[in-house]
Design an enzyme around this catalytic site. Structure first.
Site, PDB file in Angstrom:
ATOM      1  N   MET A 198      43.929  88.332  42.889  1.00  0.00           N
ATOM      2  CA  MET A 198      44.498  89.141  41.981  1.00  0.00           C
ATOM      3  C   MET A 198      43.161  90.051  41.192  1.00  0.00           C
ATOM      4  O   MET A 198      43.183  90.544  40.437  1.00  0.00           O
ATOM      5  CB  MET A 198      45.297  88.611  40.928  1.00  0.00           C
ATOM      6  CG  MET A 198      46.615  88.195  41.180  1.00  0.00           C
ATOM      7  SD  MET A 198      47.749  88.336  39.949  1.00  0.00           S
ATOM      8  CE  MET A 198      47.338  87.334  38.952  1.00  0.00           C
TER       9      MET A 198
ATOM     10  N   HIS B 108      37.151  82.017  43.583  1.00  0.00           N
ATOM     11  CA  HIS B 108      37.753  83.089  44.684  1.00  0.00           C
ATOM     12  C   HIS B 108      36.793  83.062  45.906  1.00  0.00           C
ATOM     13  O   HIS B 108      37.089  83.072  46.928  1.00  0.00           O
ATOM     14  CB  HIS B 108      37.686  84.490  44.366  1.00  0.00           C
ATOM     15  CG  HIS B 108      38.605  84.823  43.190  1.00  0.00           C
ATOM     16  ND1 HIS B 108      38.095  84.947  41.874  1.00  0.00           N
ATOM     17  CD2 HIS B 108      40.207  84.777  43.021  1.00  0.00           C
ATOM     18  CE1 HIS B 108      39.224  85.295  41.036  1.00  0.00           C
ATOM     19  NE2 HIS B 108      40.596  84.773  41.609  1.00  0.00           N
TER      20      HIS B 108
ATOM     21  N   GLY C 276      43.698  78.375  45.973  1.00  0.00           N
ATOM     22  CA  GLY C 276      42.969  77.092  45.439  1.00  0.00           C
ATOM     23  C   GLY C 276      43.691  75.940  44.888  1.00  0.00           C
ATOM     24  O   GLY C 276      44.981  76.276  44.403  1.00  0.00           O
TER      25      GLY C 276
HETATM   26  P1  AMP Z   1      43.972  84.530  41.636  1.00  0.00           P
HETATM   27  O1  AMP Z   1      43.276  85.847  41.657  1.00  0.00           O
HETATM   28  O2  AMP Z   1      43.872  84.077  40.075  1.00  0.00           O
HETATM   29  O3  AMP Z   1      45.451  84.887  41.666  1.00  0.00           O
HETATM   30  O4  AMP Z   1      43.464  83.446  42.355  1.00  0.00           O
HETATM   31  C1  AMP Z   1      43.258  83.979  43.786  1.00  0.00           C
HETATM   32  C2  AMP Z   1      43.198  82.532  44.387  1.00  0.00           C
HETATM   33  O5  AMP Z   1      41.846  82.106  43.930  1.00  0.00           O
HETATM   34  C3  AMP Z   1      44.311  81.453  44.275  1.00  0.00           C
HETATM   35  O6  AMP Z   1      44.417  80.649  45.530  1.00  0.00           O
HETATM   36  C4  AMP Z   1      43.429  80.449  43.242  1.00  0.00           C
HETATM   37  O7  AMP Z   1      44.171  79.219  43.228  1.00  0.00           O
HETATM   38  C5  AMP Z   1      42.235  80.523  43.742  1.00  0.00           C
HETATM   39  N1  AMP Z   1      41.444  80.208  42.522  1.00  0.00           N
HETATM   40  C6  AMP Z   1      41.186  80.840  41.069  1.00  0.00           C
HETATM   41  N2  AMP Z   1      40.472  79.991  40.560  1.00  0.00           N
HETATM   42  C7  AMP Z   1      39.874  79.035  41.431  1.00  0.00           C
HETATM   43  C8  AMP Z   1      38.839  78.233  41.206  1.00  0.00           C
HETATM   44  N3  AMP Z   1      38.282  77.933  40.043  1.00  0.00           N
HETATM   45  N4  AMP Z   1      38.473  77.110  42.030  1.00  0.00           N
HETATM   46  C9  AMP Z   1      39.045  77.454  43.451  1.00  0.00           C
HETATM   47  N5  AMP Z   1      39.955  78.499  43.649  1.00  0.00           N
HETATM   48  C10 AMP Z   1      40.410  79.048  42.491  1.00  0.00           C
END
Ligand code: AMP
Length: 285
Positions: free
Chosen positions: A30, A37, A151
């Protein structure tokens, strides 16, 4: 790195790669990217010939009153991070491109109908995983990747996507990647930007609770209630923290479990001020 704003552009790029026999990895995000990320992009670059990242704040996974409008955005910074980590294509669609009926609405959802999306985050966000499954399913259909990277930070999301991919015969390998943390332990999150200095300090209770839970399990505790209770007590000592849930569930089905006799996910969501943060750890039998 190329930027595509339309589905047609993504399909053109990916089909050209396919004709060359190249494998494709997808990293859904997102945006407002951080090292968490970036670690997914690194994993995708290592495992696939070409990498597509999507950068889209998905309206269908937000309920009315949640932070859809205020969700942080910085596309220029996102492009710099993606480029630096070797991403080949970023898909940056408008809401109308993804949801052609307009207004970020859709009449067609992908939804897991068992209790899995109702546990943990689903208790306070009952429509969240329906939105996640719908957008990820659309991204799978658009990109047709060999592998997709998620993640472990969003452990329930990862489990839900694995289940959806299997149930719908996507034939896409779902790769889970470890949680990336700040030096002091706080799990990296785009939402950490909402925290003021005092809240940022208070937010450390989440990773402290994770550490406490891990050490109890490492010392031989097998009763999940005792671990959850200890974590809960620790969090309750922080005045700025308000617990949404602390729970122990089967790592695959998300069903609540009393004993660690298979892989167990200990997960929590905690409000720090008005910001809802999540963290978790896996305990293996
Ligand atoms: P988001 O942009 O928050 O929807 O996250 C996009 C992807 O990045 C998802 O698969 C999350 O699980 C992963 N993600 C977000 N924060 C972390 C983190 N601290 N460590 C590993 N993966 C992450």
């Amino acid at each position: 790195m190329k930027v595509a704003t339309t589905i047609a552009e993504v399909r053109r790029e990916v089909s050209a790669w396919r004709q060359e026999g190249l494998s494709v990895g997808l990293v859904p995000t997102m945006g407002y990217l951080h090292e968490g990320h970036a670690s997914l992009v690194d994993a995708a670059v290592a495992a696939c010939d070409r990498v597509v990242a999507s950068d889209f704040v998905n309206p269908t996974q937000f309920a009315p009153g949640e932070d859809l409008e205020s969700y942080p955005r910085d596309f220029d910074h996102d492009c710099a991070v993606l480029e630096e980590h070797g991403c080949d294509l970023v898909f940056y669609p408008s809401v109308d491109e993804m949801y052609p009926d307009g207004g970020g609405k859709t009449d067609t959802y992908v939804e897991i109908l068992n209790d899995m999306p109702k546990q943990l985050c689903g208790k306070t966000r009952p429509t969240h995983f329906r939105g996640v499954c719908t957008v990820v399913s659309k991204l799978f259909n658009i990109v047709l990747p060999d592998k997709a990277f998620f993640g472990q930070k969003d452990a329930q999301q990862l489990a839900v996507i694995r289940k959806m991919a299997r149930d719908l015969s996507y034939g896409i390998e779902i790769v889970g990647c470890p949680i990336v943390r700040e030096d002091d332990g706080l799990a990296k999150s785009s939402r950490n930007t909402y925290l003021n200095a005092e809240e940022r300090k208070a937010a450390l209770v989440l990773s402290q609770a994770v550490k406490l839970g891990q050490s109890l399990v490492a010392d031989g505790e097998r009763d999940t209630r005792k671990v959850v209770d200890a974590m809960t007590q620790l969090i309750k000592r922080e005045p700025l923290a308000r617990i949404d849930y602390v729970d122990a569930v089967d790592a695959i089905t998300m069903d609540p479990v009393d004993a660690i006799d298979g892989d167990v996910l200990f997960a929590m969501a905690v409000y720090i001020g008005t910001t809802r943060l999540i963290d978790n750890f896996l305990a293996e039998a």
